[in-house]
Design a protein around this motif. Structure first.
Motif, PDB file in Angstrom:
ATOM      1  N   VAL A  41      -9.706   0.333  -2.523  1.00  0.00           N
ATOM      2  CA  VAL A  41      -9.193  -0.561  -3.414  1.00  0.00           C
ATOM      3  C   VAL A  41      -8.242   0.114  -4.535  1.00  0.00           C
ATOM      4  N   TYR A  42      -7.466  -0.904  -5.075  1.00  0.00           N
ATOM      5  CA  TYR A  42      -6.343  -0.158  -5.815  1.00  0.00           C
ATOM      6  C   TYR A  42      -6.493  -1.171  -7.207  1.00  0.00           C
ATOM      7  N   PHE A  43      -6.261  -0.434  -8.223  1.00  0.00           N
ATOM      8  CA  PHE A  43      -6.164  -1.138  -9.459  1.00  0.00           C
ATOM      9  C   PHE A  43      -5.404   0.005 -10.614  1.00  0.00           C
ATOM     10  N   GLY A  44      -4.305  -0.137 -10.493  1.00  0.00           N
ATOM     11  CA  GLY A  44      -3.485   0.629 -11.472  1.00  0.00           C
ATOM     12  C   GLY A  44      -2.187   0.426 -11.725  1.00  0.00           C
ATOM     13  N   LEU A  45      -1.463   1.077 -12.619  1.00  0.00           N
ATOM     14  CA  LEU A  45      -0.080   0.684 -13.132  1.00  0.00           C
ATOM     15  C   LEU A  45       0.920   1.547 -12.893  1.00  0.00           C
ATOM     16  N   SER A  46       1.998   1.228 -12.450  1.00  0.00           N
ATOM     17  CA  SER A  46       3.212   2.155 -12.351  1.00  0.00           C
ATOM     18  C   SER A  46       4.205   1.600 -13.315  1.00  0.00           C
ATOM     19  N   ILE A  47       4.807   2.310 -14.246  1.00  0.00           N
ATOM     20  CA  ILE A  47       5.904   2.090 -15.244  1.00  0.00           C
ATOM     21  C   ILE A  47       6.845   2.878 -15.107  1.00  0.00           C
ATOM     22  N   SER A  48       8.115   2.505 -14.893  1.00  0.00           N
ATOM     23  CA  SER A  48       9.208   2.894 -14.634  1.00  0.00           C
ATOM     24  C   SER A  48      10.565   2.291 -15.572  1.00  0.00           C
ATOM     25  N   CYS A  49      11.220   3.161 -15.786  1.00  0.00           N
ATOM     26  CA  CYS A  49      12.712   2.727 -16.382  1.00  0.00           C
ATOM     27  C   CYS A  49      13.699   3.591 -16.196  1.00  0.00           C
ATOM     28  N   LEU A  50      14.800   2.902 -15.496  1.00  0.00           N
ATOM     29  CA  LEU A  50      15.720   3.781 -14.736  1.00  0.00           C
ATOM     30  C   LEU A  50      15.034   4.877 -13.671  1.00  0.00           C
ATOM     31  N   ASP A  51      15.364   6.026 -13.937  1.00  0.00           N
ATOM     32  CA  ASP A  51      14.850   6.897 -13.082  1.00  0.00           C
ATOM     33  C   ASP A  51      13.676   7.676 -13.505  1.00  0.00           C
ATOM     34  N   GLN A  52      13.008   7.398 -14.639  1.00  0.00           N
ATOM     35  CA  GLN A  52      11.717   7.884 -14.990  1.00  0.00           C
ATOM     36  C   GLN A  52      10.697   6.979 -14.728  1.00  0.00           C
ATOM     37  N   GLN A  53       9.626   7.632 -14.285  1.00  0.00           N
ATOM     38  CA  GLN A  53       8.285   6.862 -13.848  1.00  0.00           C
ATOM     39  C   GLN A  53       7.077   7.377 -14.299  1.00  0.00           C
ATOM     40  N   THR A  54       6.063   6.709 -14.330  1.00  0.00           N
ATOM     41  CA  THR A  54       4.710   7.327 -14.711  1.00  0.00           C
ATOM     42  C   THR A  54       3.907   6.366 -14.572  1.00  0.00           C
ATOM     43  N   SER A  55       2.644   6.906 -14.106  1.00  0.00           N
ATOM     44  CA  SER A  55       1.500   6.007 -13.536  1.00  0.00           C
ATOM     45  C   SER A  55       0.239   6.005 -14.411  1.00  0.00           C
ATOM     46  N   GLU A 107       0.912  -1.203   0.136  1.00  0.00           N
ATOM     47  CA  GLU A 107      -0.100  -0.010  -0.043  1.00  0.00           C
ATOM     48  C   GLU A 107       0.911   1.308   0.060  1.00  0.00           C
ATOM     49  N   ASP A 108       1.861   1.133   0.840  1.00  0.00           N
ATOM     50  CA  ASP A 108       3.029   2.457   1.073  1.00  0.00           C
ATOM     51  C   ASP A 108       3.455   2.494  -0.564  1.00  0.00           C
ATOM     52  N   SER A 109       3.835   1.557  -1.265  1.00  0.00           N
ATOM     53  CA  SER A 109       4.545   1.521  -2.612  1.00  0.00           C
ATOM     54  C   SER A 109       3.512   2.202  -3.540  1.00  0.00           C
ATOM     55  N   ALA A 110       2.152   1.565  -3.357  1.00  0.00           N
ATOM     56  CA  ALA A 110       1.165   2.197  -4.148  1.00  0.00           C
ATOM     57  C   ALA A 110       0.954   3.795  -4.166  1.00  0.00           C
ATOM     58  N   ASN A 111       1.166   4.171  -2.898  1.00  0.00           N
ATOM     59  CA  ASN A 111       0.872   5.798  -2.884  1.00  0.00           C
ATOM     60  C   ASN A 111       1.998   6.318  -3.173  1.00  0.00           C
ATOM     61  N   LEU A 112       3.323   5.885  -3.165  1.00  0.00           N
ATOM     62  CA  LEU A 112       4.502   6.350  -3.569  1.00  0.00           C
ATOM     63  C   LEU A 112       4.514   6.633  -5.148  1.00  0.00           C
ATOM     64  N   ASP A 113       4.031   5.693  -5.761  1.00  0.00           N
ATOM     65  CA  ASP A 113       3.789   5.531  -7.286  1.00  0.00           C
ATOM     66  C   ASP A 113       2.717   6.203  -7.773  1.00  0.00           C
ATOM     67  N   GLY A 114       2.044   6.994  -6.858  1.00  0.00           N
ATOM     68  CA  GLY A 114       0.750   7.720  -7.486  1.00  0.00           C
ATOM     69  C   GLY A 114      -0.546   7.073  -7.927  1.00  0.00           C
ATOM     70  N   ILE A 115      -0.587   5.840  -7.262  1.00  0.00           N
ATOM     71  CA  ILE A 115      -1.807   4.959  -7.511  1.00  0.00           C
ATOM     72  C   ILE A 115      -2.818   5.401  -6.581  1.00  0.00           C
ATOM     73  N   SER A 116      -4.056   5.939  -7.198  1.00  0.00           N
ATOM     74  CA  SER A 116      -4.767   6.321  -5.947  1.00  0.00           C
ATOM     75  C   SER A 116      -5.866   5.177  -5.629  1.00  0.00           C
ATOM     76  N   GLY A 117      -6.042   5.130  -4.479  1.00  0.00           N
ATOM     77  CA  GLY A 117      -6.908   4.144  -4.184  1.00  0.00           C
ATOM     78  C   GLY A 117      -8.389   4.782  -4.204  1.00  0.00           C
ATOM     79  N   GLN A 118      -9.274   3.606  -4.475  1.00  0.00           N
ATOM     80  CA  GLN A 118     -10.805   4.119  -4.657  1.00  0.00           C
ATOM     81  C   GLN A 118     -11.402   3.820  -3.424  1.00  0.00           C
ATOM     82  N   ARG A 119     -12.213   4.654  -2.927  1.00  0.00           N
ATOM     83  CA  ARG A 119     -13.066   4.401  -1.478  1.00  0.00           C
ATOM     84  C   ARG A 119     -14.333   3.796  -1.939  1.00  0.00           C
ATOM     85  N   VAL A 120     -14.318   2.282  -1.604  1.00  0.00           N
ATOM     86  CA  VAL A 120     -15.496   1.604  -1.672  1.00  0.00           C
ATOM     87  C   VAL A 120     -15.808   0.862  -0.564  1.00  0.00           C
ATOM     88  N   GLU A 121     -17.180   1.203  -0.228  1.00  0.00           N
ATOM     89  CA  GLU A 121     -17.694   0.444   1.123  1.00  0.00           C
ATOM     90  C   GLU A 121     -16.752   0.821   2.214  1.00  0.00           C
TER      91      GLU A 121
END
Length: 635
Positions: A150-164, A132-146
């Motif tokens: 809940v998380y459902f996202g992707l973090s794509i990185s190559c060397l020091d470049q990252q997008t999500s 969960e900490d890693s998801a937050n650091l990668d900019g993956i936003s959790g969706q509040r359900v009940e």
């Protein structure tokens, strides 16, 4: 004789031989078949053969595009995809869980095609975990359900470049492949994309008109582009244009372009450069005076075009007329309807699956010109946004005033004009004799030089307006700053994203939807309802008439105590009440009939779906049996 045979058969059997019961043999056979199926399936999946697929759907819905395959095959640096998916939570909506299987399969396909250059890390971000900490650091936003994230996202990185991709929404299913491929292309590009800018408009601001005065601020779109790109301000007379130094060239109202500069643009394109040109027949934002000349003139021509290049590409554009469109005219209030200020709705978007215009709802083009396709071209020509066919061509100055009677005086051309066009292919030069300004020392024509034809495909984007980028045309100031009021800025940004992200993404389209509505069934339902609609309306009208007649008779009965209804009137009331009951019963029957017909239709389709596969197998078996029998007889 029969007796001797029986004795002989009995004599060949061992007295201790066991005879397996037929039921046991059947069970063992079934178990063996199941084991063979399971292990053969496992063996096939473990090999490359198990990843082979056959896509028999229309438009190849489940096949990756050539652009994606090219991006994956050219990867040189490993890419890490962290796949965040909350799989065990009951709060995760069912449709999202179903969508996960598609994402799982897509990522597996990407990994296979990347030949070891993509590593996928599957993470399930449960509460208070490292995932969960890693998801937050990668900019993956959790969706509040009940009351649960809940998380459902992707973090794509190559060397020091990252997008999500913060959340994979099933509603964006058609964009999934493009978003993922674009993200991989972006993180594997290690330089800020470079754009060359040639413009006569004050996009980058204006210098102070006098000492101590404040310089003019850059346009907002320019500031946005600066955040994402390295912008080279090339002026209007660059000495050279090199695609190696300037991969993308942006022209915004290139008024007064010399033949030599147009030749440089031609050669730039033939060398593999990508061109984005915003031309204008009447640029409202063209400065009347050059502020550096302090009132001494130097204004910019209102009209801009690329005469030689457009002609070579097979396109036409009236450089001095703008479109007055009866369908997309803009109302400014107080009965001021400006036909040359185009407010373009989704109907102006030519293709629903075009990524550049995907999701656009509103565009505003003030005093735009229009492109026409004049004939054969060496390259492919696509219209992304077009006018309606209710168009009158008028002079730019005339279009600045509201004119409600313009369509009464002039007949529309009946032709639809291109507002945003895309050209793709191997371009040929518009200057077969070389640089028109080149001369030898003695004044004679120089020998032909320069490329005659491109060796690699390239792309050109043409927009028939430049004012659409002006602040007031696409932004509105609010307490939070400037906010976009339409899709004008997104249009240019999407085009540049495609041009700078990866050459393989240019011209990409969103995938066709994998879900297909039962349009035929809906049409049949509509036909049913249409058939019954008239009967129902007729019955309801008659029922209302009966109610009205009954009310009239009741009123006669209650008016004056002396009034007594005659026998005929009493009979009439009973008759009307009977008719009313019959009509209600008929309506119920008709509605029931509609439901029955729908149920029968769905049942019929269900049976056809269930029976089609075994029927196909049976017919295939019969066909094989028939041909084998014929072959046996012939032998």
């Amino acid at each position: 004789m029969a007796k001797s045979n029986k004795e002989s058969t009995v004599s060949h059997r061992s007295p201790k031989a066991k005879v397996t019961h037929p039921f046991v043999r059947t069970v063992l056979g079934i178990v063996a078949i199941v084991c063979i199926l399971v292990f053969s399936n496992w063996l096939v999946r473990a090999t490359s053969l198990g990843n082979k697929t056959i896509d028999l759907t229309e438009n190849q819905r489940h096949t990756l595009t050539p652009g994606t395959k090219a991006i994956l095959s050219e990867l040189e640096t490993p890419v890490i995809i962290r796949y965040y998916a909350t799989r065990k939570s009951e709060a995760m909506p069912r449709r999202v869980k179903n969508y996960m299987r598609k994402v799982d399969n897509l990522l597996a396909r990407y990994k296979q095609l990347a030949d070891g250059k993509i590593r996928i890390e599957n993470l399930d971000p449960e509460p208070d975990t490292d995932a969960e900490d890693s998801a937050n650091l990668d900019g993956i936003s959790g969706q509040r359900v009940e009351d649960e994230n809940v998380y459902f996202g992707l973090s794509i990185s190559c060397l020091d470049q990252q997008t999500s991709i913060p959340f994979l929404d099933p509603a964006n299913d058609t964009m999934l492949e493009y978003m993922l491929s674009s993200a991989i292309a972006n993180v594997t590009t290690f330089k800020k994309p470079t754009i060359g800018l040639m413009t006569t408009l004050p996009l980058a601001g204006t210098p102070a008109v006098q000492p101590g005065a404040q310089p003019g601020q850059p346009w907002i779109i320019y500031q946005l582009l600066q955040q994402r790109y390295e912008i080279q301000n090339l002026g209007m007379s660059p000495e050279q244009l090199d695609p190696e130094q300037t991969p993308v060239l942006l022209l915004v109202h290139p008024a007064g372009l010399s033949s030599h500069t147009e030749y440089l643009i031609d050669q730039y394109l033939l060398k593999g450069g990508v061109l984005v040109a915003c031309l204008d027949s009447f640029a409202l934002t063209a400065p009347a005076q050059d502020p550096r000349m302090r009132g001494m003139g130097g204004g910019v021509n209102k009209s801009s075009t690329l005469p030689k290049l457009l002609e070579r590409w097979g396109l036409g554009m009236d450089a001095y007329s703008v479109l007055a469109d009866g369908k997309y005219a803009t109302d400014f209030g107080n009965n001021q309807r400006m036909h040359a200020h185009l407010s373009l709705s989704t109907e102006a978007i030519v293709s629903d699956d075009e990524i550049i215009t995907k999701g656009f709802e509103n565009l505003y083009f003030p005093l735009a010109g229009g492109f026409t396709v004049k004939g054969d071209s060496d390259v492919s020509i696509e219209t992304l946004i077009s006018s309606s066919d209710q168009v009158v061509l008028i002079a730019g100055q005339e279009a600045t005033q509201a004119d409600s009677g313009i369509f009464a005086r002039q007949q529309p051309t009946g032709e639809s004009y291109g507002l945003v066009m895309r050209l793709n292919g191997k371009f040929k030069t518009a200057f077969p004799k070389g640089d028109p300004d080149a001369e030898t020392e003695d004044g004679e024509e120089a020998p032909v030089s320069g490329l005659q034809e491109a060796t690699e495909p390239s792309s050109v984007y043409l927009i028939s307006d430049a004012d659409f980028l002006f602040d007031r045309a696409c932004f509105q100031q609010s307490q939070q700053g400037y906010v976009a009021v339409n899709n004008n800025a997104a249009l240019l940004q999407n085009i540049l994203d495609q041009c700078t992200g990866s050459k393989h993404l240019i011209g990409s389209r969103s995938r066709a939807s994998t879900t297909r509505p039962f349009t035929i069934i809906k049409e049949m339902e509509t036909d049913f309802e249409k058939d019954l609609h008239e009967d129902v309306d007729r019955a309801r009208t008659r029922m209302n008439e009966i109610v009205q007649e009954l009310q009239n008779l009741q009123m006669q009965k209650t008016q004056g105590t002396a009034l007594v209804l005659t026998d005929e009137q009493e009979a009439k009331i009973r008759e009307l009440q009977a008719q009313q009951m019959k009509l209600r019963r008929d309506l119920r029957e008709k509605e029931k009939s509609l439901r029955d017909r729908k149920d029968k239709l769905y049942a019929k389709i269900t049976w056809m779906t269930v029976a089609s596969t075994p029927l196909f197998v049976a017919i295939s078996g019969l066909a094989v049996w028939f041909f084998r029998r014929r072959a046996t007889r012939a032998a």
